[in-house]
Design a protein around this motif. Structure first.
Motif, PDB file in Angstrom:
ATOM      1  N   UNK A 136     -97.406 -49.165 -57.851  1.00 24.94           N
ATOM      2  CA  UNK A 136     -97.446 -49.084 -59.341  1.00 24.94           C
ATOM      3  C   UNK A 136     -97.267 -47.190 -59.494  1.00 24.94           C
ATOM      4  N   UNK A 215    -106.642 -52.499 -52.101  1.00 26.10           N
ATOM      5  CA  UNK A 215    -105.358 -52.383 -53.796  1.00 26.10           C
ATOM      6  C   UNK A 215    -105.081 -50.721 -53.071  1.00 26.10           C
ATOM      7  N   UNK A 218    -101.269 -51.060 -53.275  1.00 23.77           N
ATOM      8  CA  UNK A 218    -100.067 -51.343 -54.743  1.00 23.77           C
ATOM      9  C   UNK A 218    -100.982 -50.611 -55.899  1.00 23.77           C
TER      10      UNK A 218
ATOM     11  N   UNK B 241    -105.616 -55.511 -56.033  1.00 25.61           N
ATOM     12  CA  UNK B 241    -104.382 -54.638 -56.099  1.00 25.61           C
ATOM     13  C   UNK B 241    -103.022 -54.749 -56.445  1.00 25.61           C
ATOM     14  N   UNK B 242    -103.161 -56.010 -55.901  1.00 25.98           N
ATOM     15  CA  UNK B 242    -101.330 -56.926 -55.567  1.00 25.98           C
ATOM     16  C   UNK B 242    -101.292 -57.176 -57.740  1.00 25.98           C
ATOM     17  N   UNK B 243    -102.450 -57.993 -57.985  1.00 28.09           N
ATOM     18  CA  UNK B 243    -102.435 -59.001 -59.371  1.00 28.09           C
ATOM     19  C   UNK B 243    -102.698 -58.022 -60.434  1.00 28.09           C
ATOM     20  N   UNK B 244    -103.445 -56.623 -59.977  1.00 29.64           N
ATOM     21  CA  UNK B 244    -102.961 -55.681 -61.253  1.00 29.64           C
ATOM     22  C   UNK B 244    -101.820 -54.934 -61.420  1.00 29.64           C
ATOM     23  N   UNK B 245    -101.352 -54.896 -59.986  1.00 31.33           N
ATOM     24  CA  UNK B 245     -99.859 -53.961 -60.090  1.00 31.33           C
ATOM     25  C   UNK B 245     -98.986 -55.219 -60.665  1.00 31.33           C
ATOM     26  N   UNK B 246     -99.067 -56.029 -61.200  1.00 33.98           N
ATOM     27  CA  UNK B 246     -98.353 -57.118 -61.119  1.00 33.98           C
ATOM     28  C   UNK B 246     -98.477 -57.188 -63.297  1.00 33.98           C
ATOM     29  N   UNK B 248     -99.246 -55.037 -64.323  1.00 34.40           N
ATOM     30  CA  UNK B 248     -99.069 -54.090 -64.868  1.00 34.40           C
ATOM     31  C   UNK B 248     -97.878 -53.982 -65.817  1.00 34.40           C
ATOM     32  N   UNK B 249     -97.516 -54.070 -64.522  1.00 37.59           N
ATOM     33  CA  UNK B 249     -95.868 -54.514 -64.501  1.00 37.59           C
ATOM     34  C   UNK B 249     -95.055 -55.382 -65.657  1.00 37.59           C
ATOM     35  N   UNK B 250     -95.532 -56.391 -65.984  1.00 36.95           N
ATOM     36  CA  UNK B 250     -95.100 -57.342 -66.857  1.00 36.95           C
ATOM     37  C   UNK B 250     -95.735 -56.788 -68.050  1.00 36.95           C
ATOM     38  N   UNK B 252     -95.190 -53.738 -68.558  1.00 35.24           N
ATOM     39  CA  UNK B 252     -94.844 -52.003 -68.950  1.00 35.24           C
ATOM     40  C   UNK B 252     -93.559 -52.606 -69.666  1.00 35.24           C
ATOM     41  N   UNK B 253     -92.857 -54.039 -68.628  1.00 28.61           N
ATOM     42  CA  UNK B 253     -91.631 -54.690 -69.700  1.00 28.61           C
ATOM     43  C   UNK B 253     -91.704 -55.371 -70.578  1.00 28.61           C
ATOM     44  N   UNK B 254     -92.658 -55.918 -71.202  1.00 30.07           N
ATOM     45  CA  UNK B 254     -92.906 -55.626 -72.576  1.00 30.07           C
ATOM     46  C   UNK B 254     -92.992 -55.462 -73.769  1.00 30.07           C
ATOM     47  N   UNK B 256     -91.597 -52.048 -73.230  1.00 33.33           N
ATOM     48  CA  UNK B 256     -89.695 -51.746 -72.885  1.00 33.33           C
ATOM     49  C   UNK B 256     -89.297 -51.704 -74.680  1.00 33.33           C
ATOM     50  N   UNK B 260     -88.378 -56.650 -77.210  1.00 32.86           N
ATOM     51  CA  UNK B 260     -89.130 -56.883 -75.638  1.00 32.86           C
ATOM     52  C   UNK B 260     -89.905 -57.331 -76.413  1.00 32.86           C
TER      53      UNK B 260
END
Lengths: 338, 338
Positions: A136, A215, A218, B241-246, B248-250, B252-254, B256, B260
């Motif tokens: 993150x 967790x 990440x 942790x990975x699912x949460x990060x993905x 959150x990133x998705x 954030x990108x939308x 921006x 978006x």
């Protein structure tokens, strides 16, 4: 003075068609670096024809008559293929002709050959493999991802030292934070080895933050996550599987109907940016730590972009005194304990 | 004849406001099931006022004067709170008044109390916690996720039997496939315990498929993945942790830019469907296996949808003879070995 990287051009799923263009791209980006391209000369030379004059003495080709196959048993690769490209890059580092070796070949063979040729540093029992994963808030280094199963607490301590020095060298953080992978934050959690390793890390002088959980990798809670090779391998492979599944599900949902396909077209720029952010090619190049020389393992399936990233990481580690940092740190710890 | 589920209404982050509505929804969906709502009567009764006549004798309220807190040490919860809602649900299963117990409370306390009250089945040394995760082709059961660190090969074998019987009961697959979590597919991989467990599983009569790796959990290579509690915990937490990060990133990108954000609105139905597909609430309800009674642990933060899923899973396990299946299987294995 720039660094010289010895490149095993034959390793990986693609061999010279990936490794040689990646080397050229690396040289364009790192103006004072040099490379030694190691492998079958007849496979490498044709790929250099169009750029012969561009790099002059910054490229050398070193012929090696043998190739370690992806499925060669490590012991066989080490004992019988003494003129393999993988072996020669290690010899070049050992002889001081190169500052680092990079290979996308067979991990087991790379570990065995590098250990045999270069030897481990004083105080290091077993080399470890570190990887870097996105988080993150940046990224997290995790080690060991090699085959170090049945680790002792001392091994885990050594991984902590090597990981911290790696981050110091590559990320220019002088006091990177270190966490011990466990099943809870409390000191009493985990098996005996992990509990004892926690004790050793607390007294190591490293910037140790205590136990972390899966967790936290990440979430980016610490710079370095220490674990044994079994647990590290499971964490990494599980992550790869989950990321693949999420990607596949996302694709399936957008492909469901004409309407959703149109939505995908609209959302494409965002999805692309998102994909870039978690692009594993950015994170290619896993250092083999604890050896008397810088060695990086590239993913076997790496493309030229990914392989170039591994070369850049090797240059960074070599020019920022990775080996000296680990050596000094181990020596200072031994002084305290003596 | 339907099953009766004893519900610890006080457990979890939300208590009766989640558990009681979930119980009512469960009764509406399972027309022949009954529930015993256990906890502070004054907290439970008001939530039943509007539905008093709807279910008649299918709902019983059993007052329990104490509540196990999320941070109560297991030993304290077990020894000093003998009239806790968590303890009473277990007593009801023990007495045969309920066919299964479900709690969203403190995992350590639940494990300790259930083990103390119900005891383990013949041939089972330690109870295990299983969870179900989504995969490319359905879902995968993983165990142990409890606190079973330092497992022996025999423990891993027992986990394999319990996991296979769980899938047989809940998924109606009579010969579920079982894999052993390791760091490579080859038989020679892993530490000594894992290698020995592979031997035992190969000779167990289970539909054992050999070693699997972390990515196989999400690829759905096998129905049941066996590992020790340390490794299982790391795999699960790393995934979270990975699912949460993905996610959150998705997001954030939308978010921006205005453009978006508009793209996100267009893509929303697809993103929603995607989210539902990996919705962890679908997978709520982790069975505690190896006990003389069906016990399910709901996630502490479960909402009513998630908690209802745990109740449904408990009903399925109880009505499909989970405990008998494990008992019979363990007995037949012991006969072969005798």
């Amino acid at each position: 003075m720039g660094v010289t990287i010895a490149i095993d051009c034959m390793g990986g799923d693609h061999g010279p068609v990936v490794t040689v263009p990646a080397a050229l791209a690396f040289l364009r980006r790192h103006r004072d670096a040099k490379v030694i391209l190691v492998g079958l000369e007849e496979a490498i030379r044709p790929l250099l024809v169009s750029t012969a004059s561009e790099f002059g003495e910054r490229i050398r080709v070193r012929h090696a008559t043998e190739v370690v196959a992806m499925d060669d048993p490590p012991a066989i690769a080490m004992r019988t293929k003494k003129d393999s490209s993988m072996r020669v890059v290690m010899d070049l580092v050992k002889a001081g002709e190169a500052n680092a070796a990079v290979s996308a070949g067979n991990t087991g063979a790379l570990m065995a050959i590098s250990r045999f040729v270069l030897k481990t540093l004083p105080g290091i029992d077993r080399p470890a493999i570190a990887t870097v994963l996105p988080s993150m808030h940046g990224h997290t280094y995790v080690l060991d991802l090699g085959a170090n199963v049945d680790c002792t607490a001392e091994h885990l301590l050594q991984f902590g030292v090597m990981g911290a020095m790696l981050v110091a060298a590559i990320e220019h953080k002088e006091r990177p934070t270190v966490g011990l992978l466990n099943i809870g934050e409390e000191v009493i959690k985990g098996n005996d080895v992990v509990k004892e390793a926690g004790e050793l890390l607390r007294n190591s002088g490293l910037n140790f933050q205590g136990n972390v959980e899966g967790n936290d990798i990440y979430e980016g809670t610490v710079d370095v996550v220490v674990c044994d090779g079994f647990v590290g391998n499971v964490a990494l492979k599980t992550s790869e599987g989950l990321a693949q599944m999420i990607g596949a599900f996302l694709k399936q949902e957008f492909k469901r109907s004409l309407l959703t396909k149109l939505m995908a077209v609209v959302a494409l720029p965002v999805l692309k940016r998102f994909k870039q952010r978690v692009d594993h090619r950015l994170y290619n190049g896993a250092p083999l730590l604890g050896l008397r020389g810088v060695v990086l393992k590239s993913h076997g399936s790496a493309d030229a972009v990914a392989f170039e990233n591994a070369l850049g990481r090797a240059a960074e580690a070599a020019s920022n005194r990775l080996i000296e940092r680990i050596t000094e740190r181990m020596a200072s710890m031994n002084e305290v304990n003596a």
